[in-house]
Design a protein around this motif. Sequence first.
Motif, PDB file in Angstrom:
ATOM      1  N   ARG A 226       0.870  -1.036  -0.036  1.00 44.83           N
ATOM      2  CA  ARG A 226      -0.058  -0.021  -0.075  1.00 44.83           C
ATOM      3  C   ARG A 226       0.882   1.472  -0.122  1.00 44.83           C
ATOM      4  N   MET A 227       0.631   2.163  -0.745  1.00 48.10           N
ATOM      5  CA  MET A 227       1.433   3.269  -1.012  1.00 48.10           C
ATOM      6  C   MET A 227       0.790   4.744  -0.775  1.00 48.10           C
ATOM      7  N   ALA A 228       1.452   5.805  -0.337  1.00 43.18           N
ATOM      8  CA  ALA A 228       0.723   7.068  -0.056  1.00 43.18           C
ATOM      9  C   ALA A 228       1.380   7.968  -0.909  1.00 43.18           C
ATOM     10  N   CYS A 229       2.648   8.449  -0.654  1.00 40.86           N
ATOM     11  CA  CYS A 229       3.348   9.355  -1.548  1.00 40.86           C
ATOM     12  C   CYS A 229       3.596   9.003  -2.878  1.00 40.86           C
ATOM     13  N   GLY A 230       4.231   7.655  -2.747  1.00 39.86           N
ATOM     14  CA  GLY A 230       4.819   7.020  -3.935  1.00 39.86           C
ATOM     15  C   GLY A 230       6.110   7.385  -4.413  1.00 39.86           C
ATOM     16  N   MET A 231       6.605   8.427  -3.703  1.00 40.19           N
ATOM     17  CA  MET A 231       8.089   8.820  -3.991  1.00 40.19           C
ATOM     18  C   MET A 231       8.969   9.017  -3.119  1.00 40.19           C
ATOM     19  N   GLY A 232       8.842   8.026  -1.862  1.00 42.19           N
ATOM     20  CA  GLY A 232       9.964   7.876  -1.044  1.00 42.19           C
ATOM     21  C   GLY A 232       9.700   8.854   0.246  1.00 42.19           C
ATOM     22  N   ALA A 233       8.826   9.814   0.390  1.00 40.38           N
ATOM     23  CA  ALA A 233       8.833  10.792   1.464  1.00 40.38           C
ATOM     24  C   ALA A 233       8.025  10.272   2.570  1.00 40.38           C
ATOM     25  N   CYS A 234       6.955   9.286   2.721  1.00 41.03           N
ATOM     26  CA  CYS A 234       6.101   9.060   3.813  1.00 41.03           C
ATOM     27  C   CYS A 234       6.389   7.964   4.551  1.00 41.03           C
ATOM     28  N   TYR A 235       7.141   6.763   4.076  1.00 43.25           N
ATOM     29  CA  TYR A 235       7.410   5.685   4.665  1.00 43.25           C
ATOM     30  C   TYR A 235       6.179   4.765   4.806  1.00 43.25           C
ATOM     31  N   ALA A 236       4.998   5.129   4.088  1.00 44.99           N
ATOM     32  CA  ALA A 236       3.945   4.263   4.112  1.00 44.99           C
ATOM     33  C   ALA A 236       3.991   2.742   3.777  1.00 44.99           C
ATOM     34  N   CYS A 237       5.133   2.805   2.930  1.00 44.28           N
ATOM     35  CA  CYS A 237       5.093   1.574   2.143  1.00 44.28           C
ATOM     36  C   CYS A 237       6.406   0.628   2.482  1.00 44.28           C
ATOM     37  N   VAL A 238       6.987   0.826   3.826  1.00 47.01           N
ATOM     38  CA  VAL A 238       8.069   0.288   4.181  1.00 47.01           C
ATOM     39  C   VAL A 238       8.143  -1.344   4.347  1.00 47.01           C
ATOM     40  N   LYS A 250      13.162  -0.743   3.897  1.00 53.03           N
ATOM     41  CA  LYS A 250      13.310  -0.173   2.536  1.00 53.03           C
ATOM     42  C   LYS A 250      11.998   0.294   2.147  1.00 53.03           C
ATOM     43  N   ARG A 251      11.775   1.269   1.225  1.00 51.74           N
ATOM     44  CA  ARG A 251      10.515   1.699   0.945  1.00 51.74           C
ATOM     45  C   ARG A 251      10.322   1.018  -0.412  1.00 51.74           C
ATOM     46  N   VAL A 252       9.209   0.454  -0.647  1.00 50.47           N
ATOM     47  CA  VAL A 252       8.747  -0.269  -1.856  1.00 50.47           C
ATOM     48  C   VAL A 252       8.672   0.730  -3.161  1.00 50.47           C
ATOM     49  N   CYS A 253       8.204   1.739  -2.795  1.00 55.56           N
ATOM     50  CA  CYS A 253       8.041   2.752  -3.858  1.00 55.56           C
ATOM     51  C   CYS A 253       9.341   3.190  -4.342  1.00 55.56           C
ATOM     52  N   GLU A 254      10.387   3.531  -3.558  1.00 59.30           N
ATOM     53  CA  GLU A 254      11.672   4.088  -4.046  1.00 59.30           C
ATOM     54  C   GLU A 254      12.788   3.311  -4.197  1.00 59.30           C
TER      55      GLU A 254
END
Length: 266
Positions: A226-238, A250-254
């Motif tokens: 699940r992602m929020a910002c999608g560009m490495g800034a919010c850590y929602a996808c850790v 690690k961030r999945v999006c970045e």
Amino acid sequence: MMDKSEQKAPILKEDLRVINQTEIAPRIFKMVLAGQMVNDMEIGQFLHLRVPDPSKLLRRPISICDIDREIQQVSIIYRVQGMGTELLSQLKSGDFIDTMGPQGKGFDISNVSAGQKVLIIGGGIGVPPLYATAKALAEKGADVTVVLGFANKAAVILEEEFNHYAHVTVTTDDGSYGIRGYVSTVVDELTDDYAAIYACGAPGMLKYVDSKFEHHPHAYMSLEERMACGMGACYACVVHLKDRSEAANKRVCEDGPVFATGTIKI
Ligand code: FES
């Protein structure tokens, strides 16, 4: 040393034009989009689409299925599973969609050379990002074996398209098409050595791939988080690394969505 899945790409923002949209299986839509951003896309990356409704603030991350740089078109395939994707599915030819991308680090096929055998393993809605990968590997002259798993016959997608580039086996959980069982039913019987392995699918399938190919030097999995910002800034996808000696997150999006097997706790 560079991480084996490391690739760099600029993140752009553009209103991509909808060329067409089709429901290819129940609740599964294929949308073809056009724009200059296509020139920068790599296999395994994703697009971050803004749902055309001001009340939906979050973008939806959707994997790139196929890239045609000649005509600057990209196709994406997604499952409708909420109001946001429902609205995306209503877009028609000629509409525009606010898109950020291409985002993330995709599949690394640089170690594969002509004549080598490679294995692709996909499950359900994790299958689309593997299509451009199969195509690119076949264009390099690799001998591509593909194992795709779906819930049932109605859910089978892209089999015909993969057939142009690979030896394809399909499994269904209920046996209504192809071989009854999971992808593991087929993969466990394979005896070839593969120069590289690429996988995308549900967590259970990825857990299997990760454990079976944990020590393979060129085995990669694309994770969906699940992602929020999608560009490495919010850590929602850790996600967390198995090896605690490196930074543990690690961030999945970045940093992904593609990671080497044996590196991430699934
Ligand atoms: Fe914000 Fe990945 S979604 S850091």
